[in-house]
Design a protein around this motif. Structure first.
Motif, PDB file in Angstrom:
ATOM      1  N   THR A  14     -12.907  -6.042  10.259  1.00 19.60           N
ATOM      2  CA  THR A  14     -12.657  -5.459  11.570  1.00 19.60           C
ATOM      3  C   THR A  14     -13.003  -3.970  11.512  1.00 19.60           C
ATOM      4  O   THR A  14     -13.152  -3.391  10.431  1.00 19.60           O
ATOM      5  CB  THR A  14     -11.182  -5.615  11.968  1.00 19.60           C
ATOM      6  N   LYS A  15     -13.132  -3.339  12.659  1.00 16.80           N
ATOM      7  CA  LYS A  15     -13.468  -1.920  12.682  1.00 16.80           C
ATOM      8  C   LYS A  15     -12.427  -1.089  11.933  1.00 16.80           C
ATOM      9  O   LYS A  15     -12.771  -0.157  11.185  1.00 16.80           O
ATOM     10  CB  LYS A  15     -13.583  -1.434  14.134  1.00 16.80           C
ATOM     11  N   ALA A  16     -11.158  -1.447  12.108  1.00 15.80           N
ATOM     12  CA  ALA A  16     -10.098  -0.698  11.422  1.00 15.80           C
ATOM     13  C   ALA A  16     -10.182  -0.899   9.913  1.00 15.80           C
ATOM     14  O   ALA A  16     -10.057   0.057   9.139  1.00 15.80           O
ATOM     15  CB  ALA A  16      -8.731  -1.137  11.949  1.00 15.80           C
ATOM     16  N   ASP A  17     -10.392  -2.155   9.487  1.00 14.40           N
ATOM     17  CA  ASP A  17     -10.480  -2.439   8.055  1.00 14.40           C
ATOM     18  C   ASP A  17     -11.715  -1.794   7.437  1.00 14.40           C
ATOM     19  O   ASP A  17     -11.681  -1.312   6.300  1.00 14.40           O
ATOM     20  CB  ASP A  17     -10.500  -3.954   7.812  1.00 14.40           C
ATOM     21  N   LYS A  36     -13.166   0.946   8.465  1.00 13.78           N
ATOM     22  CA  LYS A  36     -12.872   2.376   8.369  1.00 13.78           C
ATOM     23  C   LYS A  36     -11.991   2.656   7.161  1.00 13.78           C
ATOM     24  O   LYS A  36     -12.246   3.583   6.385  1.00 13.78           O
ATOM     25  CB  LYS A  36     -12.185   2.844   9.655  1.00 13.78           C
ATOM     26  N   ASN A  37     -10.937   1.845   6.975  1.00 13.89           N
ATOM     27  CA  ASN A  37     -10.032   2.036   5.841  1.00 13.89           C
ATOM     28  C   ASN A  37     -10.768   1.864   4.515  1.00 13.89           C
ATOM     29  O   ASN A  37     -10.569   2.642   3.580  1.00 13.89           O
ATOM     30  CB  ASN A  37      -8.866   1.049   5.915  1.00 13.89           C
ATOM     31  N   PHE A  38     -11.623   0.833   4.451  1.00 11.75           N
ATOM     32  CA  PHE A  38     -12.334   0.587   3.200  1.00 11.75           C
ATOM     33  C   PHE A  38     -13.314   1.713   2.900  1.00 11.75           C
ATOM     34  O   PHE A  38     -13.429   2.162   1.752  1.00 11.75           O
ATOM     35  CB  PHE A  38     -13.084  -0.743   3.253  1.00 11.75           C
ATOM     36  N   THR A  39     -14.041   2.186   3.913  1.00 12.77           N
ATOM     37  CA  THR A  39     -15.015   3.263   3.713  1.00 12.77           C
ATOM     38  C   THR A  39     -14.332   4.519   3.197  1.00 12.77           C
ATOM     39  O   THR A  39     -14.805   5.165   2.256  1.00 12.77           O
ATOM     40  CB  THR A  39     -15.756   3.563   5.027  1.00 12.77           C
ATOM     41  N   GLU A  40     -13.194   4.874   3.795  1.00 15.50           N
ATOM     42  CA  GLU A  40     -12.476   6.072   3.362  1.00 15.50           C
ATOM     43  C   GLU A  40     -11.934   5.899   1.943  1.00 15.50           C
ATOM     44  O   GLU A  40     -11.991   6.837   1.131  1.00 15.50           O
ATOM     45  CB  GLU A  40     -11.344   6.372   4.343  1.00 15.50           C
ATOM     46  N   LEU A  41     -11.418   4.704   1.631  1.00 17.19           N
ATOM     47  CA  LEU A  41     -10.902   4.445   0.291  1.00 17.19           C
ATOM     48  C   LEU A  41     -12.031   4.485  -0.739  1.00 17.19           C
ATOM     49  O   LEU A  41     -11.890   5.073  -1.820  1.00 17.19           O
ATOM     50  CB  LEU A  41     -10.200   3.086   0.257  1.00 17.19           C
ATOM     51  N   PHE A  42     -13.161   3.866  -0.405  1.00 22.54           N
ATOM     52  CA  PHE A  42     -14.314   3.868  -1.313  1.00 22.54           C
ATOM     53  C   PHE A  42     -14.793   5.297  -1.560  1.00 22.54           C
ATOM     54  O   PHE A  42     -15.138   5.667  -2.687  1.00 22.54           O
ATOM     55  CB  PHE A  42     -15.437   3.022  -0.719  1.00 22.54           C
ATOM     56  N   ALA A  43     -14.812   6.115  -0.507  1.00 19.39           N
ATOM     57  CA  ALA A  43     -15.239   7.504  -0.648  1.00 19.39           C
ATOM     58  C   ALA A  43     -14.288   8.288  -1.540  1.00 19.39           C
ATOM     59  O   ALA A  43     -14.713   9.123  -2.353  1.00 19.39           O
ATOM     60  CB  ALA A  43     -15.341   8.155   0.728  1.00 19.39           C
ATOM     61  N   ALA A  44     -12.992   8.015  -1.411  1.00 26.33           N
ATOM     62  CA  ALA A  44     -12.007   8.705  -2.244  1.00 26.33           C
ATOM     63  C   ALA A  44     -12.185   8.352  -3.711  1.00 26.33           C
ATOM     64  O   ALA A  44     -12.142   9.217  -4.588  1.00 26.33           O
ATOM     65  CB  ALA A  44     -10.593   8.358  -1.775  1.00 26.33           C
ATOM     66  N   VAL A  45     -12.387   7.061  -3.991  1.00 22.54           N
ATOM     67  CA  VAL A  45     -12.622   6.635  -5.368  1.00 22.54           C
ATOM     68  C   VAL A  45     -13.934   7.208  -5.878  1.00 22.54           C
ATOM     69  O   VAL A  45     -14.039   7.684  -7.019  1.00 22.54           O
ATOM     70  CB  VAL A  45     -12.629   5.089  -5.456  1.00 22.54           C
ATOM     71  N   CYS A  46     -14.957   7.167  -5.030  1.00 21.47           N
ATOM     72  CA  CYS A  46     -16.290   7.657  -5.384  1.00 21.47           C
ATOM     73  C   CYS A  46     -16.247   9.127  -5.773  1.00 21.47           C
ATOM     74  O   CYS A  46     -16.970   9.561  -6.678  1.00 21.47           O
ATOM     75  CB  CYS A  46     -17.222   7.443  -4.195  1.00 21.47           C
ATOM     76  N   ALA A  97      -6.789   8.475  -2.639  1.00 19.82           N
ATOM     77  CA  ALA A  97      -6.966   7.027  -2.580  1.00 19.82           C
ATOM     78  C   ALA A  97      -5.618   6.325  -2.436  1.00 19.82           C
ATOM     79  O   ALA A  97      -5.473   5.380  -1.649  1.00 19.82           O
ATOM     80  CB  ALA A  97      -7.690   6.528  -3.829  1.00 19.82           C
ATOM     81  N   ALA A  98      -4.631   6.797  -3.180  1.00 26.46           N
ATOM     82  CA  ALA A  98      -3.291   6.206  -3.081  1.00 26.46           C
ATOM     83  C   ALA A  98      -2.706   6.418  -1.686  1.00 26.46           C
ATOM     84  O   ALA A  98      -2.082   5.512  -1.121  1.00 26.46           O
ATOM     85  CB  ALA A  98      -2.371   6.810  -4.140  1.00 26.46           C
ATOM     86  N   GLU A  99      -2.886   7.609  -1.124  1.00 27.71           N
ATOM     87  CA  GLU A  99      -2.387   7.875   0.234  1.00 27.71           C
ATOM     88  C   GLU A  99      -3.041   6.946   1.249  1.00 27.71           C
ATOM     89  O   GLU A  99      -2.381   6.439   2.166  1.00 27.71           O
ATOM     90  CB  GLU A  99      -2.660   9.334   0.601  1.00 27.71           C
ATOM     91  N   LEU A 100      -4.342   6.718   1.100  1.00 28.83           N
ATOM     92  CA  LEU A 100      -5.060   5.840   2.033  1.00 28.83           C
ATOM     93  C   LEU A 100      -4.591   4.400   1.887  1.00 28.83           C
ATOM     94  O   LEU A 100      -4.497   3.664   2.883  1.00 28.83           O
ATOM     95  CB  LEU A 100      -6.566   5.937   1.772  1.00 28.83           C
ATOM     96  N   ILE A 101      -4.282   3.975   0.657  1.00 26.86           N
ATOM     97  CA  ILE A 101      -3.755   2.623   0.453  1.00 26.86           C
ATOM     98  C   ILE A 101      -2.405   2.485   1.147  1.00 26.86           C
ATOM     99  O   ILE A 101      -2.137   1.493   1.841  1.00 26.86           O
ATOM    100  CB  ILE A 101      -3.631   2.312  -1.049  1.00 26.86           C
ATOM    101  N   LEU A 102      -1.544   3.486   0.989  1.00 28.74           N
ATOM    102  CA  LEU A 102      -0.234   3.449   1.635  1.00 28.74           C
ATOM    103  C   LEU A 102      -0.382   3.458   3.155  1.00 28.74           C
ATOM    104  O   LEU A 102       0.325   2.742   3.864  1.00 28.74           O
ATOM    105  CB  LEU A 102       0.605   4.656   1.191  1.00 28.74           C
ATOM    106  N   LYS A 103      -1.319   4.255   3.653  1.00 25.93           N
ATOM    107  CA  LYS A 103      -1.528   4.354   5.100  1.00 25.93           C
ATOM    108  C   LYS A 103      -2.048   3.045   5.680  1.00 25.93           C
ATOM    109  O   LYS A 103      -1.649   2.630   6.776  1.00 25.93           O
ATOM    110  CB  LYS A 103      -2.504   5.488   5.389  1.00 25.93           C
ATOM    111  N   GLY A 104      -2.938   2.365   4.955  1.00 23.84           N
ATOM    112  CA  GLY A 104      -3.554   1.147   5.472  1.00 23.84           C
ATOM    113  C   GLY A 104      -2.804  -0.119   5.162  1.00 23.84           C
ATOM    114  O   GLY A 104      -3.170  -1.183   5.660  1.00 23.84           O
TER     115      GLY A 104
END
Length: 516
Positions: free
Chosen positions: A375-378, A380-390, A397-404
């Motif tokens: 989905t668009k939300a998922d 977006k969440n995955f792209t931001e998480l991937f960028a954080a890990v990258c 990355a942990a904050e984004l996991i908690l947020k999503g």
């Protein structure tokens, strides 16, 4: 038409799926208009009220299976119990004994013999377990090189069905088989769901392949999925904290993916979407379906030249050729994920053909039955998480996991951030300046990540499951071709445009500087 997945909680599932599909339609009302059942697919037509007028909604989202009731439910339960007993006593128990004897002494049961028994177990255990075996064979870092060499035969040597069954399927689908000038009785290839035959239509000079579903594969898959679901739910009930790993939801995701392969009209639609998405990419192609000769159990498509990717994974192939293939494959996958949001979820070597002409390589992706989107939300969440890990930002990355996270009972967010940072720092680009596959033990990292998530009671969205598995399959293939491949570097051109317009746009310059 809207095809709706039915489960034992039929009414709740119907409402949930319809709400998910129709919830973005401007708050329009809907009602169940009609139901039609054919083969193993239940089709629900939904009448919507839009601006005072009734309209029938068309959604290209076929998902299959119906809930048995009454006598059918009893018969299904009996088959499940019988199948479980067969698998336990005639397949898994002998394999367990062989593994124990191998652990005691190599002389009792050699490792090679044990791996051969595992191969036979996958072959005789039905399409679901065969698919799991194909995926396992792509991970030599987890299961060992010798294991993957033996079990890798599943990619090109799955069980076949008799020629008479193939003709029967074709006649059931089209009423006749006279449309073919010839069709080869010997299968060209066989997989866990179907086998393919070379053919040519009358009045058409193009070489084709006809993909024919194995007989009774629908019942086999439904029974095996019931067994797997029962096992997963038992583990989830008995293992404390396992609910935070989304085991049940991941199992449901696997169930949806397997059942989506039971309708070749769905695969034909996926192929057409991929062809459109890659029409300007010269080194990637897909078979073209002939829509007039496609049914739920038969798929006619163009024959594509090339040899299986497994032939290029051998030691005698030049490293230069391997690197070119790995680059093309990774670029194609990241385009699917970030540009198209339509990604192939079954990228084992048997589904990739390599065609070399004048020193130039072209990859053809086959078997588009297992395809997924976010989905668009998922996304977006995955792209931001991937960028954080990258970019090596473990805390972010942990904050984004908690947020999503859909469910979050984390009592110590700082401890969770610290645990995730420790894991990401083992592989992040800021410390290594590369993401070389030979230096990374993905299996160990995944287990450590699951421990941190479970211990901190953070539940990941199961929508990520398929994508993570697809990346793991891609990583396994990449490791076999080019251990020094930098996955993050390849992903940069695809992820940066999304990062620059996201909430983590400050990561753009960091990623650019890291990967030049």
């Amino acid at each position: 038409t809207v095809s709706v997945l039915y489960c034992w909680r039929e009414g709740a599932m119907q409402r949930r799926v319809l709400t998910a599909l129709l919830g973005t339609a401007g708050g329009c009302g809907y009602q169940l208009w009609s139901a039609k059942c054919y083969a193993s697919t239940e089709v629900i037509q939904v009448k919507m009220e839009v601006g005072g007028a009734d309209k029938i909604l068309s959604v290209d989202k076929p998902v299959m299976a119906t809930s048995p009731t009454g006598l059918k439910a009893l018969l299904h339960a009996t088959r499940v119990v019988w199948r479980a007993c067969y698998l336990a006593y005639y397949v898994f128990v002998p394999l367990l004994w062989a593994a124990m004897l191998n652990a005691i002494s190599e002389r009792m049961v050699s490792t090679r013999t044990l791996h051969t028994l595992v191969l036979q177990m996958f072959r005789s255990s039905g399409p679901c377990f065969l698919k799991l075996g194909q995926w396992a064979a792509t991970r030599p870092d987890v299961f060992g090189k010798e294991f993957c060499e033996v079990v890798g035969n599943l990619h090109n040597d799955a069980p076949t069905h008799p020629w008479e069954k193939t003709k029967e399927r074709i006649r059931e689908s089209f009423g006749t088989d006279d449309m073919f000038e010839y069709i080869d009785e010997q299968p060209l290839h066989s997989g866990c769901i179907a086998q393919v035959h070379k053919a040519k239509l009358k009045g058409n000079e193009k070489e084709l392949v006809v993909k024919v579903m194995h007989p009774d594969v629908e019942n086999s898959i439904n029974i095996d999925l019931s067994i797997i679901a029962c096992g997963v739910r038992t583990v989830a009930a008995l293992l404390p904290g396992s609910n935070w790993l989304s085991l049940v939801e991941s199992c449901d995701e696997f169930t949806d993916l397997m059942r989506s392969q039971l309708d070749f009209t769905f695969e034909a639609s996926n192929l057409q979407k991929f062809i459109h998405a890659f029409e300007n990419v010269a080194n990637v192609s897909f078979p073209t379906p002939l829509t007039d000769y496609v049914s739920h159990t038969v798929l006619t498509e163009t024959f594509e030249e090339g040899c299986s990717l497994t032939e290029y994974q051998q030691d005698d192939v030049s490293q230069t050729d391997k690197q070119k293939i790995a680059q093309i494959g990774c670029h194609a996958f990241f385009k699917m994920v970030f540009d198209d949001n339509l990604f192939h979820a079954d990228l084992h070597p048997g589904n990739i053909l390599v065609n070399k002409k004048d020193g130039t390589f072209k990859l053809t992706f086959l078997d588009a039955g297992l395809v997924s989107t976010l989905t668009k939300a998922d996304q977006k969440n995955f792209t931001e998480l991937f960028a954080a890990v990258c970019s090596g930002q473990g805390g972010l990355a942990a904050e984004l996991i908690l947020k999503g996270a859909k469910i979050n009972q984390c009592v110590d967010p700082e401890a969770f951030k610290s645990g995730m940072s420790d894991i990401i720092n083992r592989v992040n680009a800021s410390l290594r300046k590369s993401f070389c596959l030979k230096d990374v033990h993905i299996g160990e990292i995944l287990f450590d990540t699951m421990d941190v998530i479970r211990n901190n009671q953070v539940k990941l969205d199961p929508a990520f499951t398929t994508l993570v598995l697809s990346i793991a399959l891609l990583e396994g293939i990449g490791r076999s071709l080019w251990p020094d491949l930098n996955l993050f570097r390849v992903s940069v051109p695809y992820i940066l445009p999304h990062v620059e317009v996201s909430d983590v746009n400050f990561l753009g310059p960091i990623i650019t500087n890291l990967y030049a």
